[in-house]
Design an enzyme around this catalytic site. Structure first.
Site: not given
Length: 471
Positions: A371-372, A388, A391, A423, A426-427
């Site tokens: 994940h970025p 991403s 999101e 970090f 789920a934005v």
């Protein structure tokens, strides 16, 4: 590749609004089974007498012998019971659907004439009222074809609906393959019609009932009096009518047999129930063919992706990015026991999450590291995956002030230094301020706690992505 064919999902938690005509809240559909003269009998070329659904509860077939008592009980249904049932429906102006055994109809021309003149629908109930479970495919296919031929000859019109009752595992498929039927009813699995893809055909299924059915007068733990049957029908109706008034209309099927409900001590159950039902608003009394035509018009079949039917390469190509840069999860999930229950966002998510949860710690850590950073260097360089990018944009992370960007950079660095992975949140569940607040709170957690929370957030992100892809 293991596939589980039974559909345990159905419509899920949000069944469609059937939009019944006249804004009805419930469709109450009566079926009159006409089997008398089509049951097992030496006169019909069968090896033994009938043993099913009569006043002789627990009867056994008599190989090589006629069972005079059994025959006369069936005869009662044609001679007396039918006309008693017929008069009740005529009195109330309700047209039921008949499940007519073709050979039985051929032996009852006066009853067929009455049904036809009254506008009853006569659907096919097979060629003979016998078990199909031991027939091979070719024999059953021939029986279905002969049932259609004889029915058309006797009734004057081909049947638009099919219900075998004593079916095999092949019956529904074989009936659908004829292309003859607007609906098939050899299921008991829902309170609404639904489409089933069978071969190259979208076949409408209108489920039937064995509980709101007078057959239970002839089975152990069944109905003993008209009152028992009426109570059950009333309670089923009241429950479904209440659901309909609450915005979830349904269908109620009621199964009748002339030799059972047509007895004087039981017919009042039917009369009392109809009296009860017509006393409520929003009740529609259709024939089954009317339900089929309505459903085909209002809810025609739609083409939706069915993940459980995809070959592995196509499955991975479509769902390999649901877990960020981790196609191995989709590869392993394809080997699980997938079926219709996994052809929704929630269902497929469960399969993918099972693989993720059962993976080694190192493999799950690899997913986290894939994940970025939020609003990090990859985002600035426009190197995020499409998912991403969308999101992060949904939470406004693509439009940060200089101060916000500095804060995210500082927090990202501190978080990775402490925990060893980015970090993850789920934005789409948060706004920008909420994300920053969670970032600051979670930075203080120990790494084991954060690992568990990050895994939960990864699963949540995957679910939200699947919701965009599947119903």
């Amino acid at each position: 590749m293991i596939r589980y064919p039974r559909n345990l999902r159905g419509y899920g938690p949000t069944p469609p609004d059937p939009q019944w005509p006249g804004q009805a809240r419930i469709a109450v559909q009566f079926v009159v089974n006409y089997e008398e003269g089509g049951e097992n009998c030496l006169l019909h070329g069968d090896a033994a007498s009938e043993a099913f659904l009569s006043e002789i509860v627990g009867a056994q077939a008599w190989p090589g012998q006629r069972h005079w008592n059994m025959e006369s009980i069936y005869d009662y249904g044609a001679r007396a019971g039918f006309w008693r049932v017929f008069r009740v429906f005529e009195e109330f102006g309700i047209k039921p659907t008949v499940y007519g055994v073709a050979s039985a109809l051929a032996r009852s021309p006066e009853q067929v004439a009455a049904m036809t003149e009254a506008g009853w629908e006569i659907a096919s109930h097979g060629l003979k009222w016998v078990e199909h479970k031991d027939m091979d495919e070719s024999e059953e296919r021939a029986a279905i074809a002969e049932a259609i031929r004889l029915h058309t000859e006797v009734v004057g019109a081909a049947p638009a609906g099919w219900y075998t009752g004593r079916c095999s595992e092949n019956t529904v498929r074989l009936a659908a393959e004829t292309g003859q039927f607007d609906y098939i009813s050899d299921t008991y699995d829902d309170d609404l019609p639904y489409w089933s893809r069978i071969g190259e055909r979208d076949q409408l299924i209108i489920p039937y009932t064995l509980d709101a059915n007078d057959m239970r007068f002839a089975t152990p733990q069944g109905f003993n009096t008209a009152g028992h049957f009426f109570d059950y029908l009333r309670d089923a109706f009241d429950a479904l009518h209440a659901e309909g008034m609450a915005g979830r209309p349904k269908m109620m099927s009621i199964g009748l047999h002339n030799r059972l409900i047509g007895r004087p001590g039981r017919i009042l159950a039917l009369r009392r129930f109809i009296d009860h039902a017509i006393g409520h608003e929003g009740v529609w009394f259709p024939r089954r063919i009317e339900i089929a035509r309505h459903w085909a018009k209002v809810h025609p079949p739609t083409t939706q992706i069915q993940p459980s039917t995809l070959e592995k390469a196509a499955f991975v190509a479509r769902f390999g990015g649901v877990f960020e840069h981790s196609p191995w999860i989709a590869e392993r999930a394809h080997g699980l026991e997938l079926g219709p229950a996994h052809d929704s966002a929630a269902g497929l998510h469960n399969a993918l999450a099972r693989v993720f949860r059962s993976a080694s710690h190192a493999e799950r850590l690899g997913v986290l590291k894939a994940h970025p950073d939020l609003a990090g260097k990859l985002a600035a360089a426009e190197r995020l995956t499409a998912e991403s990018t969308s999101e992060q944009a949904s939470a406004g992370l693509d439009a940060l002030t200089d101060a916000e960007r500095d804060a995210f950079t500082r927090l990202n660095t501190a978080y990775v230094d402490k925990h060893g992975f980015p970090f993850i949140i789920a934005v789409r569940d948060h706004d920008k301020a909420g994300i920053l607040g969670a970032f600051q709170r979670r930075l203080d957690n120990d790494s084991a706690t954060e690992f568990g929370e990050a895994c939960r957030q990864v699963e949540r992100i995957a679910f939200l992505r699947l919701k965009d892809m599947l119903p």
